[in-house]
Enzyme design. Structure first.
Site: not given
Ligand code: NAD
Length: 317
Positions: A239, A268, A288
């Site tokens: 994000r 966006e 994105h």
């Molecule tokens: P997930 O929930 O599986 O993993 C997120 C991880 O972040 C967790 O392990 C959590 O413990 C960790 N976390 C929370 N707070 C933290 C901090 N302060 N410092 C470090 N780590 C921390 O989520 P995911 O499926 O791996 O997705 C991650 C992010 O990717 C989503 O939140 C979303 O915003 C983004 N995303 C982007 C796209 C895209 O099209 N670009 C698509 C899907 C997801």
């Protein structure tokens, strides 16, 4: 006939025949946002004042699903989010009004997003996008890149995408560090869990994979950039506002790090984004598209409607 509001007409593009069958079978009509931008809360409330909307299919993290939506859209039963990011949805108020929040997190989009993140690492290190642009302008520019193999990748957030990225990096013979305050033992033994300072100081590539929350907002700011190597690359497919956007622009302009690749923006669809408009050679921008593959979108587009239909079908007319 039940009605749902769909915040983007893009959801008609990939698997519409199957989705339409699902809607017809369950006697649900979909009302689409006809504009090409995200919906404001006011626009959503206006649709709900004219039609009994029981579900909203939310496509973008810029759609405004705030407390006004829950207060005004009294028939709402479900918010069904395309993807996993729910930072634009007021979940506390949703709970108060008994509105269920569904995401498509049961799907494998994490593998798809990890592919893009790793692709951006290769693209940055071997200057692929830069050379493509110059060659098409008839400049035979043979940029000297950097090796990826043997380098250190720092993964911030070791959830599903972070872990999928680690597997790719290990396959490319990279060393992998990760910081995640909520995970003690990595599932992948070859990954070393470190604190954020060590990760920022040592990594050649830093890739962000955590959710946007109050805690993680601007988690990468001036002090964190100061710890990074001058030769480091930052990749953000998570994000935009995890990173102070103004500082990122300054750091790239002054070449205080080697470069960055970003897939996500504060607003966006991004229209007037200073990073995109900067036209910097050391910045790669994608719109994105982390989860945008034919295979993945077909599944996600169907799932977001299925999730909405499943919830509203539990309620009698
Ligand atoms: P997930 O929930 O599986 O993993 C997120 C991880 O972040 C967790 O392990 C959590 O413990 C960790 N976390 C929370 N707070 C933290 C901090 N302060 N410092 C470090 N780590 C921390 O989520 P995911 O499926 O791996 O997705 C991650 C992010 O990717 C989503 O939140 C979303 O915003 C983004 N995303 C982007 C796209 C895209 O099209 N670009 C698509 C899907 C997801």
């Amino acid at each position: 006939m039940k009605s749902i509001l769909v915040t983007s007409k893009d959801l008609k593009k990939n698997n519409w025949e199957a989705i339409e069958n699902l809607l017809v079978e369950n006697q649900v009509q979909a009302i689409f946002n006809d504009s090409s931008r995200a919906m404001t809360a006011e626009e959503i409330c206006s649709v709900c004042s004219k039609t009994k909307i029981e579900g909203i299919v939310v496509y973008s993290s810029s759609d405004e699903i705030n407390s006004e939506v829950f207060k005004n859209c009294k028939d709402l039963k479900v918010i069904s989010r395309h993807g996993v990011g729910i930072e634009n949805i007021d979940i506390t108020v949703a709970k108060k009004y008994g509105v269920e929040i569904r995401t498509t997190n049961e799907l494998c989009d994490y593998e798809t997003v990890a592919d893009l993140a790793f692709g951006l690492i290769l693209c940055l290190s071997r200057r692929i996008a830069l050379m493509d642009r110059s060659l098409k302008k008839k400049n035979w520019l043979r940029e000297v890149g950097n090796d990826v193999w043997g380098k250190k990748l720092g993964i911030v957030g070791f959830g599903r995408i972070g872990q999928a990225l680690a597997q790719r990096a290990l396959g490319f013979k990279m060393k992998v560090l990760s910081y995640d305050p909520y995970i003690d033992i990595p599932t992948e033994k070859a990954v070393k869990m470190v604190d954020i300072e060590q990760l920022l100081t040592e990594s050649d590539f830093i890739s962000l994979h955590m959710p946007l929350t109050k805690e993680t907002h601007n988690i990468i700011d001036i002090d964190q950039f100061a710890l990074m190597k001058k030769t480091a690359y930052l990749i953000n497919t998570a994000r935009a506002d995890l990173v102070n956007q103004e500082v990122l622009l300054e750091v790239l302009r002054e070449k205080r790090i080697a470069g960055a690749a970003i897939d996500v923006y504060s607003v966006e669809p991004a229209q007037k984004d200073p990073l995109i408009d900067s036209n910097l050679d050391n910045l790669i921008c994608t719109p994105h598209v982390g989860s945008y593959t034919i295979e993945n979108l077909k599944q996600m587009d169907y799932a977001v409607f299925k999730n909405a239909v499943e919830v509203i079908s539990k309620y009698k007319d």
